[in-house]
Design an enzyme around this catalytic site. Structure first.
Site, PDB file in Angstrom:
ATOM      1  N   GLU A 144      -0.263 -51.812  72.622  1.00 57.16           N
ATOM      2  CA  GLU A 144      -0.941 -52.390  71.469  1.00 57.16           C
ATOM      3  C   GLU A 144      -0.413 -51.795  70.160  1.00 57.16           C
ATOM      4  O   GLU A 144      -0.793 -52.236  69.080  1.00 57.16           O
ATOM      5  CB  GLU A 144      -2.445 -52.157  71.580  1.00 57.16           C
ATOM      6  CG  GLU A 144      -3.064 -52.783  72.824  1.00 57.16           C
ATOM      7  CD  GLU A 144      -4.534 -52.469  72.961  1.00 57.16           C
ATOM      8  OE1 GLU A 144      -5.347 -53.246  72.436  1.00 57.16           O
ATOM      9  OE2 GLU A 144      -4.854 -51.439  73.577  1.00 57.16           O
TER      10      GLU A 144
ATOM     11  N   ALA B 283      -7.532 -40.746  68.889  1.00 50.91           N
ATOM     12  CA  ALA B 283      -7.351 -41.771  67.869  1.00 50.91           C
ATOM     13  C   ALA B 283      -7.185 -41.142  66.489  1.00 50.91           C
ATOM     14  O   ALA B 283      -7.898 -40.216  66.118  1.00 50.91           O
ATOM     15  CB  ALA B 283      -8.546 -42.725  67.872  1.00 50.91           C
TER      16      ALA B 283
ATOM     17  N   LYS C 232       3.594 -24.305  67.798  1.00 44.70           N
ATOM     18  CA  LYS C 232       4.075 -25.530  67.166  1.00 44.70           C
ATOM     19  C   LYS C 232       4.159 -26.610  68.241  1.00 44.70           C
ATOM     20  O   LYS C 232       4.447 -26.323  69.400  1.00 44.70           O
ATOM     21  CB  LYS C 232       5.426 -25.306  66.509  1.00 44.70           C
ATOM     22  CG  LYS C 232       5.346 -24.489  65.234  1.00 44.70           C
ATOM     23  CD  LYS C 232       6.664 -24.468  64.486  1.00 44.70           C
ATOM     24  CE  LYS C 232       6.503 -23.734  63.155  1.00 44.70           C
ATOM     25  NZ  LYS C 232       7.764 -23.709  62.383  1.00 44.70           N
TER      26      LYS C 232
ATOM     27  N   ARG D 254      -8.360 -33.366  66.872  1.00 44.39           N
ATOM     28  CA  ARG D 254      -8.547 -32.683  65.601  1.00 44.39           C
ATOM     29  C   ARG D 254     -10.003 -32.233  65.491  1.00 44.39           C
ATOM     30  O   ARG D 254     -10.929 -33.023  65.699  1.00 44.39           O
ATOM     31  CB  ARG D 254      -8.188 -33.604  64.431  1.00 44.39           C
ATOM     32  CG  ARG D 254      -8.166 -32.863  63.090  1.00 44.39           C
ATOM     33  CD  ARG D 254      -7.781 -33.796  61.961  1.00 44.39           C
ATOM     34  NE  ARG D 254      -6.414 -34.270  62.063  1.00 44.39           N
ATOM     35  CZ  ARG D 254      -5.338 -33.585  61.676  1.00 44.39           C
ATOM     36  NH1 ARG D 254      -5.487 -32.346  61.201  1.00 44.39           N
ATOM     37  NH2 ARG D 254      -4.148 -34.106  61.763  1.00 44.39           N
TER      38      ARG D 254
END
Length: 342
Positions: A220, A279, A303, A317
């Site tokens: 998508e 997302a 990293k 996050r």
């Protein structure tokens, strides 16, 4: 000595009689020495990488050669081509070298879209400089400098030339529709894409050339040039993978099996199997990632490039601090089998 590839097909020429595109319905990877020898005797081919323009009457001899090699698909095409007025072309690639002609470039793109070679499986260096900027129309491929004259000519006949796009790369489905795929908007899959069996490409999904999927996948979002996506992986709506054509660096981006790139997320490192990027989160090679152990406690920093190709990772996050965090992904992606019974 084995030959890399061989293909017989049609070509489109511009007004200067230069080939601007070529269609090969049944390209052959590693044809037999006997077939190459017989075709060489018919066409005068001896060695090296060569593009040979074929007269229609010669097609009957090629049909016999293909029949002798038990290649009925190419034999049938050659028989039909003997009655055609279209330019015909035979390409023989003794070795996999950088393409030196438009016809060679088109053969290599079609080898990928026919699933005979996977992305990064052949040399495409310099292909942008070879290919013409083409108007892809309802009247076929038109060399861009000729488009205005052709449009005027059509209008004076009471006709209209519809231009679908102007690009060096045509859409894949005008050359080959691989088995077991569903593509909602065909203009968003370029020739040279590798679309695996069971892949669904939704309306906003995109697959560039020399990129694609290995098998069952839901696309998508965007698969950029050079990116390969593993079996059972979902690229969410608006998600993007970083390619290397526009300054993205030298790292080859891949996504493993049963992974998820969430809606509007982005990926700039190779991702392993059973990984998830939540997302809206874009991971680049230099992203500073906080590592969490199985109990959710801090286990140091890394990293993102140091986590390349590692399996079973969940990137998220922190909603309070904004810090990118990584922990063990406890649930692999499972695609709905009903959506992929193509």
């Amino acid at each position: 000595m084995s030959t890399f590839a061989l293909a017989f097909g049609t070509a489109t020429k511009n007004r200067d009689q230069k080939i601007i595109e070529a269609f090969f319905p049944n390209p052959i990877l590693n044809p037999s020495d006997d077939l190459v020898s017989v075709i060489g005797a018919i066409t005068g081919y001896e060695q090296g990488n060569q593009v040979i323009e074929i007269k229609a009457e010669m097609s009957e001899y090629l049909a016999a050669a293909f029949n002798g090699a038990n290649d009925s698909a190419n034999a049938d095409f050659a028989t039909a081509a003997a009655k055609s007025s279209q330019p015909l072309v035979l390409v023989i690639l003794a070795t996999d070298d950088a393409p030196q002609s438009v016809a060679e470039g088109y053969l290599k793109l079609q080898l990928i879209s026919h699933r005979l070679v996977k992305p990064h499986g052949l040399i495409l260096d310099g292909i942008f400089g070879l290919l013409h900027n083409i108007a892809w129309t309802n009247k076929g491929a038109i060399d861009l400098p000729e488009l205005s004259d052709r449009q005027i000519e059509a209008r004076l006949k009471g006709e209209t030339i519809t231009v679908d796009c102007v690009d060096k790369f045509p859409k894949m489905v005008d050359y080959i529709v691989p088995s077991g795929v569903r593509i909602a908007d065909t203009s968003r899959v370029r020739l040279g894409a590798h679309v695996g069996q069971g892949t669904t490409v939704m309306h906003e999904g995109f697959i560039n050339f020399n990129a694609g999927t290995a098998g069952v996948s839901m696309i998508e979002g965007r698969i950029s040039a050079g990116v390969m996506v593993g079996e059972g992986t979902d690229i969410g709506g608006g998600a993007s993978t970083m390619g290397t054509l526009s300054g993205g660096g030298k790292m080859v981006i891949t996504i493993g099996e049963n992974s998820l790139l969430g809606a509007n997320a982005g990926l700039g490192i190779p991702l392993g199997n059973r990984c998830t990027i939540e997302a809206g989160l874009y991971i680049t090679a230099g992203s500073k990632v906080k590592m969490l152990d199985n109990e959710g406690k801090e286990a140091g920093y890394a990293k993102a490039r140091e986590l390349a190709n590692k399996d079973d990772l969940l990137f998220r996050r922190n909603s309070m601090t904004g810090q990118i965090e990584c922990l063990v992904n406890k649930s692999a992606v499972e695609l709905n089998s009903m959506l992929h019974s193509n």
